[in-house]
Design a protein around this motif. Structure first.
Motif, PDB file in Angstrom:
ATOM      1  N   GLY A 118       0.811  -1.212   0.000  1.00 47.64           N
ATOM      2  CA  GLY A 118       0.000   0.000   0.000  1.00 47.64           C
ATOM      3  C   GLY A 118       0.845   1.263   0.000  1.00 47.64           C
ATOM      4  O   GLY A 118       1.981   1.285   0.485  1.00 47.64           O
ATOM      5  N   THR A 119       0.289   2.318  -0.550  1.00 49.96           N
ATOM      6  CA  THR A 119       1.017   3.587  -0.631  1.00 49.96           C
ATOM      7  C   THR A 119       1.202   4.240   0.733  1.00 49.96           C
ATOM      8  O   THR A 119       2.123   5.034   0.925  1.00 49.96           O
ATOM      9  N   VAL A 194       3.909  -5.683 -10.695  1.00 47.94           N
ATOM     10  CA  VAL A 194       2.752  -5.096 -11.384  1.00 47.94           C
ATOM     11  C   VAL A 194       3.063  -3.634 -11.707  1.00 47.94           C
ATOM     12  O   VAL A 194       3.506  -2.879 -10.837  1.00 47.94           O
ATOM     13  N   PRO A 195       2.852  -3.179 -12.955  1.00 49.75           N
ATOM     14  CA  PRO A 195       3.128  -1.778 -13.305  1.00 49.75           C
ATOM     15  C   PRO A 195       2.286  -0.808 -12.483  1.00 49.75           C
ATOM     16  O   PRO A 195       1.076  -1.002 -12.321  1.00 49.75           O
ATOM     17  N   GLU A 200      -2.436   3.890 -10.924  1.00 50.11           N
ATOM     18  CA  GLU A 200      -2.704   5.314 -11.122  1.00 50.11           C
ATOM     19  C   GLU A 200      -3.925   5.533 -12.007  1.00 50.11           C
ATOM     20  O   GLU A 200      -4.744   6.420 -11.743  1.00 50.11           O
ATOM     21  N   ALA A 201      -4.050   4.729 -13.050  1.00 52.86           N
ATOM     22  CA  ALA A 201      -5.224   4.852 -13.923  1.00 52.86           C
ATOM     23  C   ALA A 201      -6.496   4.510 -13.171  1.00 52.86           C
ATOM     24  O   ALA A 201      -7.539   5.172 -13.343  1.00 52.86           O
ATOM     25  N   GLY A 208     -11.013   3.272  -5.144  1.00 56.77           N
ATOM     26  CA  GLY A 208     -10.336   3.422  -3.872  1.00 56.77           C
ATOM     27  C   GLY A 208      -9.340   2.301  -3.620  1.00 56.77           C
ATOM     28  O   GLY A 208      -9.202   1.371  -4.416  1.00 56.77           O
ATOM     29  N   PRO A 209      -8.620   2.360  -2.505  1.00 59.02           N
ATOM     30  CA  PRO A 209      -7.618   1.318  -2.216  1.00 59.02           C
ATOM     31  C   PRO A 209      -8.206  -0.085  -2.120  1.00 59.02           C
ATOM     32  O   PRO A 209      -7.601  -1.047  -2.606  1.00 59.02           O
ATOM     33  N   LEU A 210      -9.378  -0.213  -1.498  1.00 60.28           N
ATOM     34  CA  LEU A 210      -9.982  -1.536  -1.364  1.00 60.28           C
ATOM     35  C   LEU A 210     -10.392  -2.097  -2.720  1.00 60.28           C
ATOM     36  O   LEU A 210     -10.197  -3.288  -3.004  1.00 60.28           O
ATOM     37  N   ARG A 211     -10.966  -1.254  -3.557  1.00 52.94           N
ATOM     38  CA  ARG A 211     -11.383  -1.723  -4.879  1.00 52.94           C
ATOM     39  C   ARG A 211     -10.175  -2.070  -5.748  1.00 52.94           C
ATOM     40  O   ARG A 211     -10.205  -3.037  -6.503  1.00 52.94           O
ATOM     41  N   ILE A 212      -9.112  -1.278  -5.646  1.00 51.34           N
ATOM     42  CA  ILE A 212      -7.898  -1.580  -6.405  1.00 51.34           C
ATOM     43  C   ILE A 212      -7.312  -2.911  -5.947  1.00 51.34           C
ATOM     44  O   ILE A 212      -6.873  -3.736  -6.765  1.00 51.34           O
TER      45      ILE A 212
END
Length: 307
Positions: A118-119, A194-195, A200-201, A208-212
């Motif tokens: 995570g960021t 993973v790129p 970012e896209a 959001g973070p959970l969906r990503i």
């Protein structure tokens, strides 16, 4: 006056021969030779010897007091593996163990890998080392330490964690504590490949973070999850260190608690190496079959999910 004779130039005879370069496979043979030699001596040769030993038996004449004679027994030892039900009960116990322990362990490993990736994560090298550190502890040493923690007389938990109805869960706790960090590192390495443009896209599109994590990260590391799951299935069927250590602490873990423990007991305590080899061969075939079945199932689920 005679014309000046020019030197003759040899006519080109076809195309110049090109130097033959060694093929990549031939060039790799010297590099692969040490591995192939060690693989054959320490892996294939013992397997072949175990299969060979499992086809023989030592029999005595004269009511068991005669001279021992080594005879060809065919598949008699394999029939004995399934006679008394010890092997089947041990396999059933391990399947129950893996059905609960493997998803819990891989779920924790995936969660820790996602948190590190995570960021907002801070001190990633420190926590990566902390999560991986239990794997660096030898399995026997870890089992001994946990055995002291489980012993009711000195346990700080105040519970009998070696009781018959919870001892399998106690073994699962040791295995989970040991191997979660290793599986986390495998999954985390896949996440690092993973790129970042994909994240970012997705963030620009409002994810959001959970969906990503659910729709991008987890599908991208599915091959790593399948790999760690296969390793976990193999390790489950070959479970030995943890129950073997606990068998010296409690009577609820007998010497034949798992198939591998039973194979060792038969070979060393009963001095029946033929039957012990047959147990090991059957266990190896079962492990390979279940691993292949899991790979096929994982591939089918991945193909179906991609449609």
């Amino acid at each position: 006056m005679t014309a000046t004779q020019l030197p003759r130039v040899a006519a080109p005879q076809g195309r110049a021969r090109r130097r033959r370069r060694p093929s990549p496979s031939r060039a790799a043979l010297p590099l692969l030779a040490p591995f192939c030699l060690l693989f054959g001596v320490f892996f294939l040769l013992p397997i072949g010897y175990a299969i060979h030993e499992s086809l023989y038996a030592v029999r005595r004449s004269g009511l068991g007091f005669g001279t021992p004679e080594r005879v060809f027994a065919g598949f008699d030892n394999y029939a004995k593996v399934f006679d008394d039900g010890i092997f089947l009960s041990g396999v059933g116990r391990l399947l129950l163990f893996g059905f609960v322990q493997v998803p819990v362990m891989l779920g924790l490993a995936l969660l820790l890998a996602l948190l590190l990736d995570g960021t907002a994560a801070r001190c990633k090298p420190f926590f990566r080392l902390v999560y991986f550190l239990p794997y660096a502890v030898p399995g026997v040493i870890a089992a001994i330490v946990w055995a002291f923690l489980y012993t009711p007389q000195i346990s700080p938990f105040g519970l009998d964690l070696l009781a018959d109805d919870v001892v399998l869960g106690s073994i699962g706790n040791i295995v989970t504590w040991t191997w979660t960090g290793f599986n986390m590192l495998v999954i985390y390495s896949a996440l690092q490949a993973v790129p970042r443009d994909i994240y970012e896209a997705a963030a620009i599109d409002g994810a959001g973070p959970l969906r990503i994590a659910w729709q991008i990260k987890i599908p991208m590391v599915r091959p790593s999850l399948a790999l760690t799951a296969v390793f976990s299935v193999i390790g489950t069927l070959q479970l030995f260190n943890e129950p073997r250590v606990l068998s010296d602490v409690t009577a609820n873990v007998p010497k034949d608690y798992t198939p591998l423990m039973w194979s060792l007991q038969v070979a060393l305590d009963r001095n029946d190496y033929a039957l012990g080899s047959a147990i090991a061969v059957v266990l190896a075939v079962l492990t390979g079959g279940l691993s292949l079945l899991f790979l096929r199932l994982s591939s089918w689920l991945t193909t179906r999910g991609a449609r």
